[in-house]
Design a protein around this motif. Structure first.
Motif, mmCIF file in Angstrom:
data_model
loop_
_atom_site.group_PDB
_atom_site.id
_atom_site.type_symbol
_atom_site.label_atom_id
_atom_site.label_comp_id
_atom_site.label_asym_id
_atom_site.label_seq_id
_atom_site.Cartn_x
_atom_site.Cartn_y
_atom_site.Cartn_z
ATOM 1 N N PHE A 1 -7.203 6.123 -9.852
ATOM 2 C CA PHE A 1 -5.953 6.792 -9.509
ATOM 3 C C PHE A 1 -4.889 6.436 -10.544
ATOM 4 O O PHE A 1 -4.160 7.306 -11.036
ATOM 5 C CB PHE A 1 -5.532 6.362 -8.103
ATOM 6 C CG PHE A 1 -4.410 7.169 -7.523
ATOM 7 C CD1 PHE A 1 -4.349 8.533 -7.711
ATOM 8 C CD2 PHE A 1 -3.422 6.552 -6.777
ATOM 9 C CE1 PHE A 1 -3.320 9.282 -7.175
ATOM 10 C CE2 PHE A 1 -2.389 7.286 -6.229
ATOM 11 C CZ PHE A 1 -2.338 8.653 -6.432
ATOM 12 N N ALA A 2 -4.807 5.136 -10.896
ATOM 13 C CA ALA A 2 -3.819 4.694 -11.876
ATOM 14 C C ALA A 2 -4.064 5.385 -13.220
ATOM 15 O O ALA A 2 -3.126 5.871 -13.864
ATOM 16 C CB ALA A 2 -3.870 3.180 -12.034
ATOM 17 N N ALA A 3 -5.334 5.439 -13.644
ATOM 18 C CA ALA A 3 -5.645 6.053 -14.944
ATOM 19 C C ALA A 3 -5.402 7.556 -14.912
ATOM 20 O O ALA A 3 -4.874 8.137 -15.866
ATOM 21 C CB ALA A 3 -7.087 5.754 -15.323
ATOM 22 N N ALA A 4 -5.752 8.195 -13.783
ATOM 23 C CA ALA A 4 -5.613 9.653 -13.711
ATOM 24 C C ALA A 4 -4.144 10.064 -13.740
ATOM 25 O O ALA A 4 -3.776 11.025 -14.429
ATOM 26 C CB ALA A 4 -6.278 10.178 -12.441
ATOM 27 N N THR A 5 -3.289 9.323 -13.002
ATOM 28 C CA THR A 5 -1.869 9.682 -13.033
ATOM 29 C C THR A 5 -1.304 9.483 -14.439
ATOM 30 O O THR A 5 -0.475 10.273 -14.895
ATOM 31 C CB THR A 5 -1.059 8.844 -12.037
ATOM 32 O OG1 THR A 5 -1.384 7.477 -12.207
ATOM 33 C CG2 THR A 5 -1.346 9.256 -10.605
ATOM 34 N N GLY B 1 0.812 -1.213 0.000
ATOM 35 C CA GLY B 1 0.000 0.000 0.000
ATOM 36 C C GLY B 1 0.847 1.265 0.000
ATOM 37 O O GLY B 1 0.374 2.339 -0.355
ATOM 38 N N GLY B 2 2.115 1.124 0.392
ATOM 39 C CA GLY B 2 3.029 2.259 0.350
ATOM 40 C C GLY B 2 3.175 2.848 -1.046
ATOM 41 O O GLY B 2 3.417 4.043 -1.196
ATOM 42 N N TRP B 3 3.003 2.022 -2.075
ATOM 43 C CA TRP B 3 3.111 2.554 -3.443
ATOM 44 C C TRP B 3 2.049 3.613 -3.697
ATOM 45 O O TRP B 3 2.311 4.620 -4.359
ATOM 46 C CB TRP B 3 2.964 1.432 -4.472
ATOM 47 C CG TRP B 3 4.112 0.487 -4.505
ATOM 48 C CD1 TRP B 3 4.089 -0.830 -4.194
ATOM 49 C CD2 TRP B 3 5.470 0.781 -4.856
ATOM 50 N NE1 TRP B 3 5.335 -1.381 -4.325
ATOM 51 C CE2 TRP B 3 6.213 -0.425 -4.737
ATOM 52 C CE3 TRP B 3 6.135 1.933 -5.258
ATOM 53 C CZ2 TRP B 3 7.576 -0.497 -5.001
ATOM 54 C CZ3 TRP B 3 7.496 1.857 -5.524
ATOM 55 C CH2 TRP B 3 8.203 0.662 -5.402
ATOM 56 N N GLY B 4 0.846 3.353 -3.209
ATOM 57 C CA GLY B 4 -0.215 4.342 -3.388
ATOM 58 C C GLY B 4 0.146 5.649 -2.717
ATOM 59 O O GLY B 4 0.028 6.735 -3.306
ATOM 60 N N ALA B 5 0.641 5.550 -1.472
ATOM 61 C CA ALA B 5 1.046 6.749 -0.747
ATOM 62 C C ALA B 5 2.188 7.434 -1.482
ATOM 63 O O ALA B 5 2.208 8.668 -1.628
ATOM 64 C CB ALA B 5 1.466 6.380 0.673
ATOM 65 N N ALA B 6 3.128 6.621 -2.000
ATOM 66 C CA ALA B 6 4.264 7.198 -2.717
ATOM 67 C C ALA B 6 3.785 7.955 -3.951
ATOM 68 O O ALA B 6 4.289 9.056 -4.252
ATOM 69 C CB ALA B 6 5.236 6.090 -3.117
ATOM 70 N N CYS C 1 4.288 4.485 -9.480
ATOM 71 C CA CYS C 1 3.861 3.995 -8.158
ATOM 72 C C CYS C 1 2.372 3.646 -8.169
ATOM 73 O O CYS C 1 1.959 2.651 -7.565
ATOM 74 C CB CYS C 1 4.134 5.047 -7.084
ATOM 75 S SG CYS C 1 5.872 5.239 -6.747
ATOM 76 N N ALA C 2 1.571 4.450 -8.856
ATOM 77 C CA ALA C 2 0.126 4.189 -8.883
ATOM 78 C C ALA C 2 -0.162 2.864 -9.589
ATOM 79 O O ALA C 2 -1.083 2.134 -9.206
ATOM 80 C CB ALA C 2 -0.608 5.339 -9.570
#
Lengths: 273, 261, 397
Positions: C219-223, A17-22, C249-250
């Motif tokens: 989030f992945a698509a938006a980034t 989950g750290g990747w999301g925060a990163a 990262c996303a």
């Protein structure tokens, strides 16, 4: 008992989950970089300059002692605050008289801005570490007080009656009923107090020159060294994030796992019963 | 009728070893709650305490369960292991359903594996799945929570089951479902049961003996035995029987306070 | 008895959009790398468009766009219950696409404006065919429609820069096209992963629901969309670098949802997983390069185009071919062959310029091209027969 495999899988999921925060933090860094490109180093140094400065400062041996000093002061004040707030809160929960006596005082203390305490503690204790400890203590204690009082007050309820009806031993009553109940009240307040203690500690150090991260920030301000100032801010932020994600959040998941929300679940009530 | 109940009713020795409440009086502070109340219930029978709200039914139940000592009089029974089901399920929010079912087992000398095996078995008994067992109370519906509370009571293998309005917080459909479930479980295990309720139809559906309490301070206003086997009581019988009971002036008067629906 | 077979073959292939386009994708993929070894080994000079731009355009707007058209025109109608494009209109679409490819092959012989005209007809035609479904779809697949519109504009920009009508270079335009395709993949995976993961869980004998959080997907698509914009307007800026790192990262954050024990080892999940990992690696590398690291950006673009986009496309094509030809999971074991060859090609194309730049023409271009072509041929051998035979369950499509 939860098998080790499941625990490991959960731990991996958490770390992952750290990747999301990163990702979120890196977007903020991108915004920072854009600000740097627009306004220049004097206003906002670039992230890379700042990271490089932080690295140099660490190699020079300036960062770690400051972190230890701030950490010591903040932690001492925090522990004192939890102890004082928790004990007085428990008293207020047990006795109606004490509640009448203490609750308004606690509300008043909660209302006094931290900066006012900084000024007072500087006058009382001078530019020593004691000023930092005192300020942290006095700002974090009221935060813990209210929830400790509420937790103790609501201990003697339906659940206790149920536990007595099933004639469980005292050990089980304390461990399975009282302790989780108190934790569900105390944990959020203690977590808030811990996060608060860092910020207040740095602020007090900055104004008192008592050493630590705040002192580094003050020096950077005097030298008009924005890069150094940003580097010190990074230190504070990194510590905050570390405390939140490496300590508080795993603890929260462990202690308050039963509060996990379902999509569309009813709004949370602290007791859940 | 299940064989267990028949044997119990036919055996005078078992009948004598039942519940006996003898001239019990009790007061909370200056206010008398129970005054000279006497009730008996043979073992392996279902007794139903019914009366207006606040008449002291729950107080009496607490005395039977040994949670409260009466000021005067005597509550006597040979049962060593009473188990409660309350109106509110009273589940520990920080334990999943399985852990809640096993909660009462903490009082018994039992290994962990035995505990969890028994909890697993009871999940099935009350009609919950293994997956439900891993859910926390806040993730369960009202009816499921009450099922967990029932399983928790049955887990300690009680010889006396005390039900304090366990169905009154549920909606009509769920209530009927739970009544049927409890009825089946009681009959299968030959459990001596005391059920507190304020619903006469429920009492008729569940009880061998209905004890009608007067308003505060409570004494026994009327007592009715129902001979029909529980499994054979259909809606028509329940309706007719409720009518018959209400024709009794003492019963009607005691229950009139609430305005029976 | 032979004569009636010929029209029947046409009917089958034109029964659903995925059939003709998925048949053509491998051919397009192969033809887009055919001239590369010749150019890189110095045997022949480059064409008039610039060999890099020509190759990139054919991969993005030729091969990948055809795959997307096949997927969208099959999937959108089935999501929304609108009539699918079949028969003669589908044949027209295929012809338009073929005309574009032909024009590109004859670039230099034909005038640039004619090439542009032929090539630019395809995406608007796809968009128009998808319009009834998009109009009826409410909110949900609209995002995919927007990405198609974006691709269309990117291709338009590509040709206009070449004709001198708009500022910019063809390379930047084609990079935008690839970035947008990544956005489309991120969005489309939200539709495909639940099916794939559900089947994988079942094959692995695991219980439990398919949990894919919409938040992570968005989030992945938006980034990625943000990265596409930054990559276009400020290609070498450190701001773009940080955004690329964030997007990487996303993508990594998202694939945690595929960590489901043995289900992760099923092809329909593992191939997506590897593709997502390639995407994260490519984005991270591009980010690091923009922030000063010494990576070859062209190699990293190949990581995105070959490793992320093509691998995803091949896997999606496999799943769509399976399901829409009336078959049920599991995928045949031979499904691994094509993707593994493509993965090998990707690794070579990306690693050789970093490790041994002097070996580039043979090890970094010729060999990967051969592996790539072999991979797509293998896919065609495995799945091609399903595309040219009727649905097993007798339903239309």
């Amino acid at each position: 008992m939860i098998p080790l495999r499941t625990r490991l899988a959960q731990a991996l999921d958490y770390v992952w989950g750290g990747w999301g925060a990163a990702a979120s933090l890196l977007l903020l860094v991108a915004l920072w970089e854009a600000g740097h490109e627009a306004y220049g180093t004097l206003v906002l140094p670039s992230p890379r300059e700042t990271f490089a400065m932080l690295w140099r400062m660490t190699l020079d041996g300036r960062v770690w002692p400051a972190v230890v000093e701030t950490g010591r002061n903040a932690l001492a004040g925090f522990l004192g605050g939890v102890l004082v707030g928790g004990l007085l809160g428990a008293l207020a929960g047990l006795s109606d008289m004490m509640r009448r006596l203490l609750a308004p005082v606690s509300t008043l203390m909660l209302g006094i801005p931290a900066i006012a305490w900084v000024v007072l503690s500087l006058l009382w204790f001078g530019g020593s570490g004691l000023a930092v400890v005192f300020t942290v203590l006095v700002t974090s204690a009221p935060v813990v007080f209210a929830s400790a009082a509420e937790g103790v007050r609501s201990l003697d309820g339906a659940l206790q009656r149920m536990a007595r009806a099933f004639r469980v031993p005292r050990r089980v009553l304390v461990w399975d009923v009282y302790l989780p109940h108190m934790l569900s009240y105390l944990f959020p307040a203690v977590a808030t107090a811990l996060a608060l203690s860092w910020k207040v500690a740095v602020m007090t150090e900055l104004l008192s020159g008592a050493g630590g991260i705040g002192d580094g920030l003050a020096t950077a301000r005097v030298q008009v060294d924005t890069v150094k100032a940003m580097a010190w801010i990074l230190v504070v932020v990194a510590l905050l994030l570390a405390v939140e994600y490496l300590l508080l959040e795993p603890l929260r998941r462990h202690v308050l796992g039963w509060r996990r929300e379902l999509p569309g679940a009813e709004t949370r009530d602290p007791q859940g019963i | 009728m299940s064989p267990a109940v028949m044997i119990a009713q036919d055996s005078p020795r078992r009948m004598s070893a039942g519940l006996a409440i003898d001239a019990v009086s009790h007061a909370f502070g200056p206010e008398p709650v129970l005054s000279g109340l006497s009730v008996t219930l043979p073992a392996a029978q279902v007794g139903c305490l019914i009366g207006p709200s606040g008449c002291g039914k729950s107080t009496l139940l607490a005395m039977i369960g040994g949670l409260l000592r009466p000021d005067q009089g005597r509550v006597a029974h040979p049962f060593a292991r009473p188990a409660f089901v309350f109106q509110d399920p009273c589940l520990l929010p920080w334990r999943d359903a399985r852990g809640n079912i096993a909660f009462g087992l903490n009082a018994l000398p039992m290994s962990r594996t035995e505990c969890s095996a028994r909890a697993d078995r009871l999940l099935g008994t009350v009609g919950l799945t293994a997956e439900d067992g891993e859910k926390y109370p806040r993730e369960l519906s009202g009816g499921m929570r009450q099922r967990v509370a029932l399983a928790r009571a049955l887990a300690i293998e009680p010889d006396l089951l005390l039900l304090d309005e366990p169905f009154s917080a549920l909606d009509v459909g769920l209530r009927r479902q739970m009544q049927a479930l409890v009825r089946r479980l009681i009959d299968a295990r030959g459990l001596t049961t005391v059920l507190v309720t304020h619903d006469l139809a429920e009492a008729v559906r569940m009880a061998d003996r209905i004890v009608v309490l007067s308003p505060r301070p409570a004494h026994v206003a009327a007592q009715h035995d129902i001979g029909m086997p529980r499994a054979a009581r259909d809606d028509g019988f329940v309706q007719a029987e409720v009518g018959r009971l209400l024709a009794d002036p003492a019963t009607a008067e005691a229950l009139a306070v609430e305005g029976l629906s | 008895m032979k004569p009636p077979a010929a029209p029947r073959f046409g009917d089958i292939v034109l029964a659903s959009a995925f059939r003709p386009f998925f048949l053509l994708v491998p051919l397009a993929a192969i033809s887009a790398v055919l001239p590369l070894p010749v150019i890189w080994t110095g045997l022949v000079g480059s064409g008039t468009i610039g060999s890099a731009a020509w190759h990139a355009h054919e991969q993005v707007f030729g091969c990948l766009a055809a795959a997307m058209a096949g997927f969208l025109l099959t999937a959108l109608p089935s999501w929304t219950g609108t009539p699918a494009v079949t028969g003669r209109p589908l044949a027209m679409l295929v012809t338009v696409w073929l005309a574009g490819r032909l024009a590109f092959w004859l670039d230099g012989v034909l005038p640039a404006s004619l090439v542009a005209l032929a090539d630019l007809a395809f995406l608007p035609a796809v968009f128009g065919s998808a319009l009834p479904a998009l109009a009826k779809a409410g909110k949900r697949p609209i995002d995919l429609g927007l990405v198609v519109a974006g691709l269309l504009l990117a291709n338009f920009w590509f040709h206009m820069t070449r004709l001198g009508a708009l500022p910019g270079t063809p390379d930047v335009a084609v990079v935008l096209g690839l970035d947008l395709l990544l956005v489309a993949i991120a969005l489309a995976l939200g539709r495909i992963l639940p099916v794939a993961l559900g089947a994988a869980l079942q094959e692995a004998g695991l219980r439990g629901p398919v949990r894919l959080s919409p938040g992570r997907r968005h989030f992945a698509a938006a980034t990625l969309a943000l990265f596409a914009a930054a990559d276009t307007f400020a290609p070498a800026s450190p701001v773009t670098g940080w955004i690329a790192l964030a997007a990487a990262c996303a993508q990594l954050d998202r694939i945690v949802e595929l960590h489901r024990g043995a289900a992760l080892r099923r092809p329909q999940v593992l191939l997506f997983y590897v593709a997502q990992a390639f995407m994260a690696a490519g984005l991270a590398g591009l980010g690091a390069a923009a922030l000063g690291a010494c990576f070859d950006p062209v190699g990293l673009r190949h990581l995105l185009g070959m490793g992320a986009a093509s691998l995803t496309v091949v896997t999606v094509m496999s799943i769509v071919s399976l399901r829409h030809s009336g078959r049920a999971f599991p995928l045949p074991r031979a499904v691994w062959i094509g993707p593994l060859l493509i993965i090998a090609a990707t690794l070579l194309r990306v690693a050789v310029p970093e490790i041994a730049p002097e070996a580039m023409p043979w090890l970094g271009v010729a060999l990967p091209s051969a592996l790539w072509a072999a991979g797509f041929l293998a896919w065609l051998v495995v799945f091609g027969p399903w595309l040219v035979t009727p649905r097993l369950d007798g339903k239309p499509g």
